[in-house]
Structure formats: C-alpha cells, structure tokens
Design a protein around this motif. Sequence first.
Motif, PDB file in Angstrom:
ATOM      1  N   PRO A  89       0.815  -1.225   0.000  1.00  0.00           N
ATOM      2  CA  PRO A  89       0.000   0.000   0.000  1.00  0.00           C
ATOM      3  C   PRO A  89       0.845   1.270   0.000  1.00  0.00           C
ATOM      4  O   PRO A  89       1.773   1.416   0.792  1.00  0.00           O
ATOM      5  N   CYS A  90       0.484   2.182  -0.898  1.00  0.00           N
ATOM      6  CA  CYS A  90       1.158   3.471  -1.035  1.00  0.00           C
ATOM      7  C   CYS A  90       0.118   4.544  -1.326  1.00  0.00           C
ATOM      8  O   CYS A  90      -1.028   4.226  -1.653  1.00  0.00           O
ATOM      9  N   ALA A  91       0.535   5.801  -1.216  1.00  0.00           N
ATOM     10  CA  ALA A  91      -0.363   6.916  -1.497  1.00  0.00           C
ATOM     11  C   ALA A  91       0.399   8.050  -2.144  1.00  0.00           C
ATOM     12  O   ALA A  91       1.586   8.248  -1.878  1.00  0.00           O
ATOM     13  N   GLY A  92      -0.309   8.805  -2.992  1.00  0.00           N
ATOM     14  CA  GLY A  92       0.259   9.976  -3.630  1.00  0.00           C
ATOM     15  C   GLY A  92      -0.702  11.137  -3.532  1.00  0.00           C
ATOM     16  O   GLY A  92      -1.909  10.945  -3.343  1.00  0.00           O
ATOM     17  N   GLY A  93      -0.162  12.351  -3.673  1.00  0.00           N
ATOM     18  CA  GLY A  93      -0.976  13.556  -3.597  1.00  0.00           C
ATOM     19  C   GLY A  93      -0.940  14.346  -4.889  1.00  0.00           C
ATOM     20  O   GLY A  93       0.131  14.687  -5.379  1.00  0.00           O
ATOM     21  N   ILE A  94      -2.114  14.618  -5.436  1.00  0.00           N
ATOM     22  CA  ILE A  94      -2.263  15.466  -6.624  1.00  0.00           C
ATOM     23  C   ILE A  94      -2.677  16.834  -6.098  1.00  0.00           C
ATOM     24  O   ILE A  94      -3.796  17.011  -5.624  1.00  0.00           O
ATOM     25  N   VAL A  95      -1.737  17.781  -6.155  1.00  0.00           N
ATOM     26  CA  VAL A  95      -1.920  19.089  -5.524  1.00  0.00           C
ATOM     27  C   VAL A  95      -1.733  20.184  -6.579  1.00  0.00           C
ATOM     28  O   VAL A  95      -0.760  20.153  -7.327  1.00  0.00           O
ATOM     29  N   PHE A  96      -2.663  21.144  -6.601  1.00  0.00           N
ATOM     30  CA  PHE A  96      -2.579  22.276  -7.513  1.00  0.00           C
ATOM     31  C   PHE A  96      -2.455  23.570  -6.721  1.00  0.00           C
ATOM     32  O   PHE A  96      -2.983  23.682  -5.624  1.00  0.00           O
ATOM     33  N   ASP A  97      -1.765  24.551  -7.321  1.00  0.00           N
ATOM     34  CA  ASP A  97      -1.701  25.880  -6.714  1.00  0.00           C
ATOM     35  C   ASP A  97      -2.804  26.756  -7.302  1.00  0.00           C
ATOM     36  O   ASP A  97      -3.669  26.268  -8.048  1.00  0.00           O
ATOM     37  N   GLU A  98      -2.778  28.066  -6.985  1.00  0.00           N
ATOM     38  CA  GLU A  98      -3.823  28.987  -7.436  1.00  0.00           C
ATOM     39  C   GLU A  98      -3.888  29.101  -8.951  1.00  0.00           C
ATOM     40  O   GLU A  98      -4.940  29.405  -9.510  1.00  0.00           O
ATOM     41  N   GLN A  99      -2.766  28.898  -9.647  1.00  0.00           N
ATOM     42  CA  GLN A  99      -2.723  28.967 -11.113  1.00  0.00           C
ATOM     43  C   GLN A  99      -3.023  27.609 -11.764  1.00  0.00           C
ATOM     44  O   GLN A  99      -2.860  27.454 -12.950  1.00  0.00           O
ATOM     45  N   ARG A 100      -3.436  26.643 -10.953  1.00  0.00           N
ATOM     46  CA  ARG A 100      -3.690  25.268 -11.374  1.00  0.00           C
ATOM     47  C   ARG A 100      -2.452  24.606 -11.988  1.00  0.00           C
ATOM     48  O   ARG A 100      -2.527  23.827 -12.925  1.00  0.00           O
TER      49      ARG A 100
END
Length: 133
Positions: free
Chosen positions: A7-18
């Motif tokens: 089991p693993c996890a990742g993060g899809i993160v965007f800033d204000e400019q996407r």
Amino acid sequence: MVIKGEPCAGGIVFDEQRRLLVILRRNPPAAGRWSIPGGRCLPDETSRTACIREVAEETGLNVEPLRLAGSVQLAGPAGPYAVDDWICRLLGGRLQAGDDAAGARWVDRAELLALPTAPGLIDALSGWDVLPD
C-alpha cells in the motif's frame, strides 16, 4: 479492477494557477524522474493519512485529501506497489524538497509534458482528467 501490492499513497496538488506539484524522485522506483509526491503507507496507516504525511515530508507543504482520483499498480524493487492517488487541497507550508525528493516544483501542462516523468504518470493523470492547465 483490484490493485494489488504494497500500500502506497500519492498527492495530486494544484496551486492557485492550477499548476501541479511535482517532485524529482531520489530513490527507486523512477529515481531521477519527476512524479507527484507520495510513498509507502506505514503499518496501520490509511492511504489518506499517508498522503498527508508523504506530501509534507517530500515538499514541506500541508494538504487535505479531498477525494480519491484513482489507483495504480507500479513496479517496485521488491514487488508491486498499490498506489492510491488523492486530489488534495493546499493548506499552506513552504515549498522545499525533503525526505527522498531531490527537487520539488510547480508545473503547468507544457512544463510537465517536457519533463522526464515516472512511467505511467501522464497516462494516469490524463485518464483521471487531472492534468494541470
């Protein structure tokens, strides 16, 4: 489809400019390639909690996972990884590479497509309709 592996996890993160948050992987798998921040779940840790911890360790940023984007199976040195990738809301922090990340940055779509990325990253993000602008 059932995804099997460690089991693993990742993060899809965007800033204000996407723009998308990416890290340069220091260790296998995909060492020397860009990917989203993430890693193995600790014993008895949910993928959601692992996502929060891994993003903070690798980028210095605090996030809140909002929903599961999807799951993928990746080849690892000792067997497959089952990775849950979460769409996250950025809460704060200061961007800096840490832990097993050799670099961390925000990228738009053109920049992402020009980078040497981890195998399957672009296909997964595209399939989940979460490529940056």
